[in-house]
Every structure is written in C-alpha cells, then in structure tokens.
Scaffold this motif. Structure first.
Motif, short mmCIF file in Angstrom:
data_model
loop_
_atom_site.label_atom_id
_atom_site.label_comp_id
_atom_site.label_asym_id
_atom_site.label_seq_id
_atom_site.Cartn_x
_atom_site.Cartn_y
_atom_site.Cartn_z
N ILE A 78 0.82 -1.20 0.00
CA ILE A 78 0.00 0.00 0.00
C ILE A 78 0.86 1.26 0.00
O ILE A 78 0.35 2.35 -0.19
CB ILE A 78 -0.96 0.02 1.21
N VAL A 79 2.15 1.11 0.19
CA VAL A 79 3.01 2.29 0.18
C VAL A 79 3.64 2.49 -1.19
O VAL A 79 4.55 3.29 -1.34
CB VAL A 79 4.12 2.18 1.24
N LEU A 80 3.17 1.76 -2.20
CA LEU A 80 3.73 1.92 -3.54
C LEU A 80 3.38 3.29 -4.12
O LEU A 80 2.37 3.84 -3.83
CB LEU A 80 3.14 0.88 -4.51
N ALA A 81 4.26 3.75 -4.98
CA ALA A 81 3.92 4.92 -5.78
C ALA A 81 4.76 4.92 -7.04
O ALA A 81 4.95 5.94 -7.66
CB ALA A 81 4.13 6.20 -5.01
N GLY A 82 5.21 3.77 -7.43
CA GLY A 82 6.00 3.66 -8.66
C GLY A 82 6.26 2.22 -8.95
O GLY A 82 6.09 1.37 -8.09
N PHE A 83 6.66 1.93 -10.15
CA PHE A 83 6.91 0.56 -10.58
C PHE A 83 8.06 0.63 -11.56
O PHE A 83 7.87 0.85 -12.74
CB PHE A 83 5.66 -0.01 -11.25
N THR A 94 12.47 -3.77 2.51
CA THR A 94 11.94 -2.44 2.78
C THR A 94 13.08 -1.52 3.17
O THR A 94 13.81 -1.81 4.12
CB THR A 94 10.91 -2.48 3.92
N ASP A 95 13.25 -0.45 2.39
CA ASP A 95 14.32 0.52 2.65
C ASP A 95 15.68 -0.16 2.81
O ASP A 95 16.48 0.19 3.68
CB ASP A 95 14.01 1.35 3.90
N GLY A 96 15.92 -1.19 1.97
CA GLY A 96 17.20 -1.88 1.99
C GLY A 96 17.41 -2.80 3.16
O GLY A 96 18.54 -3.24 3.43
N GLY A 97 16.35 -3.14 3.87
CA GLY A 97 16.45 -4.00 5.04
C GLY A 97 16.55 -5.47 4.71
O GLY A 97 16.81 -5.86 3.57
N GLN A 98 16.30 -6.32 5.70
CA GLN A 98 16.41 -7.76 5.54
C GLN A 98 15.29 -8.29 4.66
O GLN A 98 14.15 -7.84 4.75
CB GLN A 98 16.36 -8.46 6.91
N PRO A 99 15.59 -9.28 3.79
CA PRO A 99 14.57 -9.82 2.89
C PRO A 99 13.62 -10.77 3.62
O PRO A 99 14.00 -11.42 4.60
CB PRO A 99 15.40 -10.57 1.85
N LEU A 100 12.40 -10.84 3.12
CA LEU A 100 11.45 -11.83 3.59
C LEU A 100 10.72 -12.39 2.38
O LEU A 100 10.61 -11.74 1.34
CB LEU A 100 10.48 -11.24 4.61
N MET A 101 10.22 -13.61 2.51
CA MET A 101 9.56 -14.28 1.39
C MET A 101 8.06 -14.04 1.46
O MET A 101 7.40 -14.36 2.45
CB MET A 101 9.85 -15.78 1.40
N LEU A 102 7.51 -13.48 0.39
CA LEU A 102 6.08 -13.22 0.31
C LEU A 102 5.33 -14.32 -0.42
O LEU A 102 4.14 -14.52 -0.23
CB LEU A 102 5.85 -11.89 -0.41
N TYR A 103 6.02 -15.03 -1.31
CA TYR A 103 5.40 -16.11 -2.07
C TYR A 103 6.47 -17.15 -2.36
O TYR A 103 7.58 -16.76 -2.73
CB TYR A 103 4.81 -15.56 -3.38
N PRO A 104 6.21 -18.44 -2.12
CA PRO A 104 4.94 -19.03 -1.70
C PRO A 104 4.57 -18.68 -0.26
O PRO A 104 5.42 -18.23 0.51
CB PRO A 104 5.19 -20.53 -1.86
N ASP A 105 3.30 -18.90 0.05
CA ASP A 105 2.76 -18.56 1.35
C ASP A 105 2.04 -19.79 1.92
O ASP A 105 1.35 -20.49 1.18
CB ASP A 105 1.78 -17.40 1.23
N PRO A 106 2.18 -20.07 3.20
CA PRO A 106 1.56 -21.27 3.78
C PRO A 106 0.05 -21.30 3.72
O PRO A 106 -0.56 -22.37 3.85
CB PRO A 106 2.06 -21.26 5.24
N GLU A 107 -0.59 -20.14 3.54
CA GLU A 107 -2.05 -20.11 3.51
C GLU A 107 -2.61 -19.91 2.10
O GLU A 107 -3.79 -19.64 1.94
CB GLU A 107 -2.55 -19.01 4.45
N GLY A 150 7.91 5.53 1.38
CA GLY A 150 8.80 4.41 1.64
C GLY A 150 9.36 3.86 0.34
O GLY A 150 8.93 4.26 -0.74
N ALA A 151 10.32 2.96 0.46
CA ALA A 151 10.94 2.34 -0.72
C ALA A 151 10.89 0.83 -0.54
O ALA A 151 11.52 0.28 0.36
CB ALA A 151 12.37 2.83 -0.89
N LEU A 161 9.62 -0.17 -5.97
CA LEU A 161 8.29 0.37 -5.74
C LEU A 161 8.44 1.53 -4.77
O LEU A 161 8.67 1.34 -3.58
CB LEU A 161 7.38 -0.70 -5.14
N ILE A 162 8.38 2.74 -5.31
CA ILE A 162 8.73 3.92 -4.53
C ILE A 162 7.54 4.86 -4.37
O ILE A 162 6.86 5.19 -5.35
CB ILE A 162 9.90 4.68 -5.19
N HIS A 163 7.31 5.28 -3.16
CA HIS A 163 6.23 6.23 -2.89
C HIS A 163 6.84 7.60 -2.62
O HIS A 163 7.60 7.77 -1.66
CB HIS A 163 5.42 5.77 -1.67
#
Length: 312
Positions: free
Chosen positions: A12-17, A141-154, A190-191, A296-298
């Motif tokens: 939801i913080v996107l403002a570019g692609f 997020t802002d060059g922080g640690q990566p997390l996996m969004l897909y695949p997802d357990p649900e 955010g970035a 994805l930059i806002h």
C-alpha cells in the motif's frame, strides 16, 4: 490468507513501478522468443475448460532412466529398451509482468510502470512464465532484511509451481474479500523492492508446500520466512546476470476476458492473447534461474487545499 494480507499491507506504500535489473541492451528477439512458446490459437475452437483455483504443488516426478536415454517401444509388446540419449532443447527462461490499475468503473486497466500513483489507487500484478518452473517473491523495505512473500503457507497449499504461459494474479481477483483483490496506495512514503525469482527446479534451501506449512505452524513468529545469507547471496548474484528486456505497448487497455479466465482457471494463454507489459529473458539457455527486481517507490506530493490526500 496471509500472503494476500502481507502484500496488501506492504504494497500500500507503492507509488512507482520501476524495473531495477542488470539489463543487457534491449534485444529485438525478446518478444518473439517469449511468445513463440505460447501455443497457436486454433480457429473455431475454444480453450479447454479447467478447474477453478488450480493447485500449485509440484507435479509428481516420473521415474528417471539411469542411462538418460529415450525408451524404444517394441512392437511385440516386450519391455522397452533404451537407445541413444534423448536430445532436449532448453529455451531461455522468460518472465512476463503486467501491472493493472482499477479504473473508476472497477475494471482492471493496463498501466504504465512509470505512472505516478496517488493515495487510493488500486493495482494488481499479472505474472506469466515461458516454461514450467517455480516462482518465489521476496521483499525488502528501505534496503532491510529480505522476507519471502510467495509461496505462502495459507495460499495454494504453499505451492509455487507454474506451468508455461498459465498466468497468475497477485493479489487474486477472485479473493473472498474485495479489499484483498487489489493493492491499495496510502499516504505513507517508503521504498520497497520486489524480487521475482523464477527457477527450473525448487531452491533447495527454501521451504515450500508441506515443509513451509509445517515451519510456519511451528514457528509462527518467524513467518514470513526469511532466506539465509547463502541463499540471498545466490539470488543477488543472479540479479547481476545479463537479462534482456522488452517493454510492450498497450497502456490504457482493459484486461481481456481471456487473461482473466486464464489467471483464475489455470488455462494457458495463446499467441493471439495480449502480451505482458514487461518481458524479461535470460541471455543464455544454460541459465536455470532468472531474477528480476522491481523498485516500488512512494514519493510524497504536496497539494495545496487537498491535505486529505496526504493523510493529514
């Protein structure tokens, strides 16, 4: 579903692609190489029906012939023997991305990646691969640690297997709740960076399917799952590999019924169907992984007399 909720909350913080790839010079054969692997449309014949919400668990593997040779079937009905090694032509790995935005009538309309988004805008991705394989989506997020969004357990039993030219929506247009069918922009700056990782075989160090479901059930506080330093270094190295890219025209056109049907019912696209807005292709047929990063930059915008748009 958690995956949808995660995407909804962070995007939801996107403002570019903006593609952030180590692209080789644009190559005229990118579109052709990607689209020629789509099947030809057959005049007068509809596409075969498919089940709603097709699963994405990996297919059961077939027994592998140790000699790596093609079987020779005998006419007398006796067991087949194996002759010379089978020749396999491996195509370059390709990934197609299309960004849709909801218009005032609620329709999904193709949007230019450089479009400047505002608070309240709604977007959705359509993803297509040119070969069977596995798709992973990571976020920083802002060059922080990566997390996996897909695949997802649900979602999809934590599967991430894609069939060639059978597209997939993020988030799904058939989600149970309207708020989960779109990614919605808000006023926060955010970035964010999305990493789309397409592989021929599953990443050995990344849990999927039952392994991911079990991990997140037993370690809820540690999900979304985060890749280890070795795995992340591998992805970053692949990001620096040459990738050819083509941007396809067609901004402003609505998503077609064929695209929507293909994405929601597991029906493959053919050559007459619309092309992805952005096509990326590995430079070599020997590559077994394609990594594309999208920024994805806002950017905050001050509008006199319109402070509500800034969340003030």
């Amino acid at each position: 579903m958690r995956m949808k909720i995660i995407f909804f909350s962070f995007l939801i913080v996107l403002a570019g692609f903006i593609p952030a790839l180590a692209f080789a010079p644009q190559d005229e054969d990118v579109r052709g190489a990607f689209l020629t692997t789509r099947p030809k449309a057959k005049p007068g014949r509809n596409k075969p029906p498919a089940a709603e919400n097709p699963g994405r668990k990996r297919p059961k593997t077939m027994a592998i012939n140790p000699a790596g040779t093609a079987p020779i079937v005998k006419k007398d009905g006796s067991p087949p023997t194996h002759g010379t090694p089978a020749i396999v032509n491996t195509a370059r790995m390709g990934l197609g991305l299309t960004l849709f935005m909801r218009d005032s009538n609620g329709l999904a309309v193709r949007t230019d990646p450089s479009h400047e988004f505002r608070k309240g805008d709604h977007v959705r991705f359509l993803i297509e691969t040119n070969a069977d394989g596995y798709l992973y989506v990571f976020n920083t997020t802002d060059g922080g640690q990566p997390l996996m969004l897909y695949p997802d357990p649900e979602l999809d039993e934590a599967g991430n297997y894609f069939q060639a030219h059978v597209p997939f929506e993020i988030p799904s247009s058939v989600a149970a709740e309207e708020r989960l069918r779109w990614l919605t922009f808000d006023e926060h700056a955010g970035a964010e960076k999305l990493y789309f990782v397409f592989t021929r075989e599953p990443l050995s160090a990344v849990p999927i399917e039952d392994d991911l479901i079990t991990y997140c059930r037993d370690n809820d506080a540690k999900c979304p799952w985060r890749p280890g330093s070795e795995t992340w270094a591998q992805i970053q190295n692949e990001l620096n590999e040459p990738v050819k890219v083509a941007k396809v025209e067609g901004v402003g056109s609505a998503q077609t019924s064929a695209e929507h049907r293909a994405a929601t019912r597991g029906i493959g696209l053919n050559r007459d169907d619309p092309e992805p807005s952005l096509i990326m292709l590995t430079a070599s047929t020997s590559k077994n992984m394609l990594v594309a990063a999208v920024d994805l930059i806002h950017k905050s915008v001050s509008l006199l007399g319109n402070s509500n748009d800034l969340g003030q």
